[in-house]
Design a protein around this motif. Structure first.
Motif, PDB file in Angstrom:
ATOM      1  N   ASN A  31       0.825  -1.207   0.000  1.00  0.00           N
ATOM      2  CA  ASN A  31       0.000   0.000   0.000  1.00  0.00           C
ATOM      3  C   ASN A  31       0.859   1.258   0.000  1.00  0.00           C
ATOM      4  O   ASN A  31       0.609   2.201  -0.756  1.00  0.00           O
ATOM      5  N   MET A  32       1.864   1.287   0.870  1.00  0.00           N
ATOM      6  CA  MET A  32       2.726   2.462   0.965  1.00  0.00           C
ATOM      7  C   MET A  32       3.459   2.697  -0.347  1.00  0.00           C
ATOM      8  O   MET A  32       3.611   3.843  -0.790  1.00  0.00           O
ATOM      9  N   ASP A  33       3.918   1.614  -0.983  1.00  0.00           N
ATOM     10  CA  ASP A  33       4.591   1.757  -2.276  1.00  0.00           C
ATOM     11  C   ASP A  33       3.645   2.341  -3.317  1.00  0.00           C
ATOM     12  O   ASP A  33       4.022   3.219  -4.110  1.00  0.00           O
ATOM     13  N   LYS A  34       2.406   1.852  -3.337  1.00  0.00           N
ATOM     14  CA  LYS A  34       1.428   2.353  -4.304  1.00  0.00           C
ATOM     15  C   LYS A  34       1.107   3.826  -4.053  1.00  0.00           C
ATOM     16  O   LYS A  34       1.063   4.644  -4.982  1.00  0.00           O
ATOM     17  N   LEU A  35       0.876   4.172  -2.795  1.00  0.00           N
ATOM     18  CA  LEU A  35       0.505   5.545  -2.467  1.00  0.00           C
ATOM     19  C   LEU A  35       1.613   6.528  -2.803  1.00  0.00           C
ATOM     20  O   LEU A  35       1.353   7.639  -3.270  1.00  0.00           O
ATOM     21  N   SER A  36       2.858   6.117  -2.563  1.00  0.00           N
ATOM     22  CA  SER A  36       3.976   7.012  -2.870  1.00  0.00           C
ATOM     23  C   SER A  36       4.140   7.222  -4.371  1.00  0.00           C
ATOM     24  O   SER A  36       4.770   8.185  -4.807  1.00  0.00           O
ATOM     25  N   ASP A  37       3.521   6.319  -5.151  1.00  0.00           N
ATOM     26  CA  ASP A  37       3.564   6.439  -6.613  1.00  0.00           C
ATOM     27  C   ASP A  37       2.207   6.875  -7.175  1.00  0.00           C
ATOM     28  O   ASP A  37       1.954   6.732  -8.371  1.00  0.00           O
ATOM     29  N   PHE A  38       1.339   7.395  -6.283  1.00  0.00           N
ATOM     30  CA  PHE A  38       0.015   7.919  -6.669  1.00  0.00           C
ATOM     31  C   PHE A  38      -0.874   6.844  -7.304  1.00  0.00           C
ATOM     32  O   PHE A  38      -1.713   7.151  -8.164  1.00  0.00           O
ATOM     33  N   LYS A  39      -0.736   5.595  -6.882  1.00  0.00           N
ATOM     34  CA  LYS A  39      -1.556   4.519  -7.410  1.00  0.00           C
ATOM     35  C   LYS A  39      -2.650   4.148  -6.411  1.00  0.00           C
ATOM     36  O   LYS A  39      -2.471   4.283  -5.194  1.00  0.00           O
ATOM     37  N   GLN A  40      -3.773   3.656  -6.922  1.00  0.00           N
ATOM     38  CA  GLN A  40      -4.869   3.233  -6.067  1.00  0.00           C
ATOM     39  C   GLN A  40      -4.517   1.941  -5.333  1.00  0.00           C
ATOM     40  O   GLN A  40      -3.815   1.084  -5.863  1.00  0.00           O
ATOM     41  N   THR A  41      -5.048   1.815  -4.114  1.00  0.00           N
ATOM     42  CA  THR A  41      -4.795   0.612  -3.323  1.00  0.00           C
ATOM     43  C   THR A  41      -5.977  -0.351  -3.347  1.00  0.00           C
ATOM     44  O   THR A  41      -5.848  -1.485  -2.892  1.00  0.00           O
TER      45      THR A  41
END
Length: 422
Positions: A31-41
């Protein structure tokens, strides 16, 4: 079942347990990786909200009728916010982000601008928080949340907070090894200084730091200074037992902080503290002193460092001074400009309870303290000793009013001023 089969089965069960424990952590890392790349979780759009129940709100307002303040000041319920601890006010929309000592951070919004919140909902539900007690805002709109052993940054928090996914960066992954994580004095506060650096308080885990551990507490019992990306972390101040409130003076730029004193020495000693840091690296006396200049028993035979800085204000013993803010608004009369307001949470082990109020400290033109008195009080029923509320933090809202959080009632109050009629 033979011994070999029994051991094999036990190992299999242990493996399944380890895998089950690791799964949530791995999911959170993703989740943290996705959020830091502006991706939906994939987090649900049905975000947890807190009803602003009329019946409960009315009961809280009846308690607020007891609160005594100087003439012209009024207090009202701003929002029902479970476990409300420290607060940070957004710089544009005025969303109030409220931390807790659990897992929730709340986003509190007054959409119709009637100075009562319309919506209280969980902030960043796709992030797993651990003791997210201390939010703070930068002037350019970045929300920082100081957890027990981590600091996260949320750029454009007032823009992204409407949905479950938010932009997030890990500023500080660890202040100390995970095996040293503790539950006592585990709650952080943070501030952005006039130097654009981030400051985070780190309490120490004991009532009195054990002499056998030596006088250097390392990261514990300190205020840490770092760049806003977490680099160049240094000890800005040491000798602090447990600070859960700090703010920068609007004129001098000096960092002031509250500190909670040692327990178990009696009802009236040692005092609590309000301190001022005039230069980096200062030592504020713990563990040699338990509060003020009262020596602690384990350290009474040890020589006190010559450079120890005494508190600017010695406060009532065990009143638990927590969040604080300097007033810079225009709503209150001019005599309140640069006054220091701080919340007293109230005692837990004093024979006669004290605290549960908002204090104010006034200074002369040279910065000397001329008054340290109650500003808002009445949450302690002195007849029964019962707390009807326990203030935690005080922050200034965009319109110049003050917001006060209360983790017992689960509420945020608003203190405003109206010129008395002649």
């Amino acid at each position: 079942m033979g011994m070999r089969n029994t051991l094999a089965a036990s190992a299999a069960v242990a493996g399944l347990v380890a895998a089950a424990l690791a799964a949530p952590a791995a999911a959170q890392d993703r989740n943290m990786d996705k959020l830091s790349d502006f991706k939906q979780t994939g987090e649900s759009l049905a975000i947890k909200t807190i009803p602003q129940d009329d019946e409960r709100a009315e009961r809280i307002r009846r308690t607020l009728e007891r609160i005594e303040m100087p003439e012209g000041f009024e207090i009202d319920l701003y929002a029902i916010v479970p476990d409300a601890r420290h607060m940070a006010v957004g710089t544009n929309v005025g969303v109030v982000f409220v931390g807790t000592r659990k897992q929730d951070v709340w986003a509190v919004t007054d959409r119709d601008k009637d100075r009562r919140a319309d919506e209280v909902k969980r902030f960043a539900p796709s992030v797993d928080f651990k003791f997210p007690n201390g939010p703070c805002f930068s002037p350019d709109g970045v929300l920082y949340i100081a957890e027990h052993n981590r600091v996260l940054a949320f750029p454009a928090a007032e823009f992204f907070y409407e949905g479950p996914d938010v932009a997030v960066e890990t500023v500080k992954d660890q202040f100390f090894p995970p095996e040293e994580e503790y539950f006592n004095h585990a709650f952080r506060v943070c501030r952005i200084g006039p130097d654009n650096k981030l400051y985070v308080s780190i309490g120490q885990p004991y009532n009195v730091w054990p002499p056998e551990k030596g006088s250097d507490m390392g990261v514990f019992g300190s205020i840490q200074q770092m760049n806003r990306d977490g680099s160049d972390t240094t000890r800005y101040a040491t000798g602090i037992r447990n600070s859960v409130g700090m703010d920068f003076h609007p004129d001098t730029g000096e960092l002031w902080f509250t500190d909670n004193q040692v327990d178990g020495m009696g009802d009236d000693i040692p005092p609590g503290e309000i301190n001022r840091i005039t230069q980096a690296g200062q030592n504020f006396g713990f563990p040699w002193y338990g509060g003020g200049t009262t020596r602690t028993e384990p350290w009474k035979g040890e020589e006190v460092p010559a450079d120890v800085v005494n508190p600017v204000v010695e406060t009532v013993a065990h009143a638990a001074d927590l969040g604080m803010t300097f007033y810079t608004g225009n709503q209150f009369p001019e005599r309140y400009r640069n006054v220091l307001f701080n919340a007293q949470h109230g005692s837990w082990n004093r024979t006669t309870p004290v605290g549960a109020r908002v204090m104010m400290t006034r200074f002369d033109e040279e910065g000397n303290v001329i008054e340290h008195v109650p500003f808002a009080e009445g949450w302690l029923d002195e007849a029964t000793g019962e707390y009807l509320g326990r203030p935690v933090d005080v922050v200034q809202y965009l319109d110049g009013s003050l917001l006060v959080s209360d983790d017992l009632t689960g509420a945020v109050y608003r203190i405003s001023y109206r010129e008395p009629e002649e």
